[in-house]
Design an enzyme around this catalytic site. Structure first.
Site, mmCIF file in Angstrom:
data_model
loop_
_atom_site.group_PDB
_atom_site.id
_atom_site.type_symbol
_atom_site.label_atom_id
_atom_site.label_comp_id
_atom_site.label_asym_id
_atom_site.label_seq_id
_atom_site.Cartn_x
_atom_site.Cartn_y
_atom_site.Cartn_z
ATOM 1 C CB CYS A 38 38.454 33.233 31.571
ATOM 2 S SG CYS A 38 38.241 34.876 32.250
ATOM 3 C CB SER A 40 41.318 35.801 34.253
ATOM 4 O OG SER A 40 40.386 36.837 34.409
ATOM 5 C CG HIS A 43 45.283 39.000 31.513
ATOM 6 N ND1 HIS A 43 45.554 39.896 30.499
ATOM 7 C CD2 HIS A 43 44.012 39.277 31.916
ATOM 8 C CE1 HIS A 43 44.516 40.675 30.298
ATOM 9 N NE2 HIS A 43 43.560 40.316 31.141
ATOM 10 C CG HIS A 59 39.276 31.387 36.611
ATOM 11 N ND1 HIS A 59 40.110 31.536 35.527
ATOM 12 C CD2 HIS A 59 38.335 32.349 36.507
ATOM 13 C CE1 HIS A 59 39.694 32.558 34.803
ATOM 14 N NE2 HIS A 59 38.609 33.076 35.376
ATOM 15 C CB CYS A 163 34.731 33.388 35.475
ATOM 16 S SG CYS A 163 35.772 34.866 35.277
#
Length: 362
Positions: A38, A40, A43, A59, A163
């Site tokens: 992902c 996320s 990042h 996650h 997610c």
């Protein structure tokens, strides 16, 4: 257990052995079966958000319960589960008023400083990312990070619900509450954006405009329910959306996490429209909007993991997939072993995939 270890920004993840503790009270040990890659996670790898190292990222995850600790309710070995980063305490004001995604007592679901860490390497603690750390063969988590699902749901597609689906579809259905017949624009057609498109279709939106710079992703968006597409590489997407809708959309969703596209999401609204920013705009950046637009009842809002009540939402999304309404099969661009995780993030960074999934041997 084997895990992909984060050593700091701008450095590749490395595979290594990490020790996982036995489950304590209200903790569950899960054998990881699939974990999505992902933005996320990216990042933190790319340094746009800070994270202490060493840590195990990941996650978006599904797995099988291996062991349960004392006091765990509703989960037992052999159960199929999805993890969620919206770990909730269950008794704070947010949890008891229907907003567990905003729980402000998450510290209660972690181990205290006097307790042995859940993850360690050579005796030193290893950080647990979003209380999950899915890029590992095992996860040790609080029971409130998991939801039990049907055993006939494929693990790789179940992971996406952890997610991408919950964030994108939830932003449409829970946060913005898109109504039947509404006009919708979605900026960014990766996993989260495609889920927002799919969610708008399930909600009954009358017109769904997908915006991206990749023709392949725009084609994919049509399969997920988009009625129109805008190739932002060759035009001003705000003008294009306004032209298509004769003045703007009622709802827009930004799923890239960029300053300019977040501003564009607001700019393409009709009067009384709502722009929902799903993506994680880098820390320190500020959005600029025309305050005169606010006089026309236009609104800009965020969405925390699709404003989810994941123990209710995720089993429903599983049912949507198994009944043919949620289109996850084509969202997965690649399935990779854990050893190829850096290659997978390179693909994600370059925009070559909608979603790649790490799969683990049973």
């Amino acid at each position: 257990m084997k895990a992909a270890i984060f050593h700091g920004p701008h450095r590749p993840l490395t595979l290594g052995e990490v020790q996982v503790a036995d489950p304590g009270p209200r903790e569950v040990l899960v054998r990881t079966m699939a974990a999505g890659l992902c933005h996320s996670d990216l990042h933190f790898i790319d340094g746009t958000y800070a994270l202490d190292a060493p840590a195990v990222l990941g996650h978006e995850v599904s797995g099988i319960v291996e062991k349960v600790g004392e006091g765990v309710i509703g989960l037992r070995p052999g159960d199929h589960v999805i993890g969620c980063l919206s770990v909730f305490c269950g008794h704070c004001g947010h949890c008891t008023s229907g907003r567990p995604y905003s729980c402000d007592h998450q510290h209660e679901t972690r181990r205290g400083p006097q307790e042995p860490p859940r993850l360690s390497q050579a005796g030193a603690p290893v950080g647990q990312f979003y209380e999950l750390s899915a890029f590992a063969e095992l996860m040790l988590v609080h029971e409130h990070a998991l939801v039990k699902i049907r055993s006939d749901m494929p693990f790789d597609r179940a992971a996406l619900i952890g997610c991408a689906v919950t964030t994108g579809m939830g932003a449409v259905i829970n946060t913005a509450r898109v109504e039947v017949g509404a006009t919708v624009a979605v900026i960014g057609c990766g996993g989260v954006g495609l889920s927002a498109v799919n969610g708008a279709a399930i909600a009954g939106a009358g017109r769904i405009i997908a915006v991206d710079i990749s023709g392949a992703k725009l084609d994919l968006a049509r399969d997920f329910g988009a009625t129109d597409t805008v190739d932002a590489s060759g035009c001003d997407p705000v003008e294009a959306v306004r032209d298509l809708t004769r003045g703007g959309v009622q709802y827009s969703f930004e799923a890239l996490g960029l300053k300019r596209t977040s501003e564009q999401a607001f700019e393409m609204l009709a009067p009384s429209g709502i722009a929902t920013i799903i993506g994680m705009v880098p820390e320190g950046q500020r959005l600029e909007i025309d305050p005169v637009s606010l006089l026309y009842d236009r609104r800009l809002q965020g969405s925390n993991m699709g404003s989810n009540r994941f123990r209710v939402d995720m089993p429903r999304y599983v049912d949507f997939y198994l009944s043919g309404r949620l289109h996850l099969d084509r969202m997965i661009s690649r399935r990779l072993p854990l050893a190829a995780i850096n290659e997978g993030f390179d693909d994600l960074r370059a925009g070559r995939v909608a979603r790649s999934v790490i799969t683990f041997d049973p």
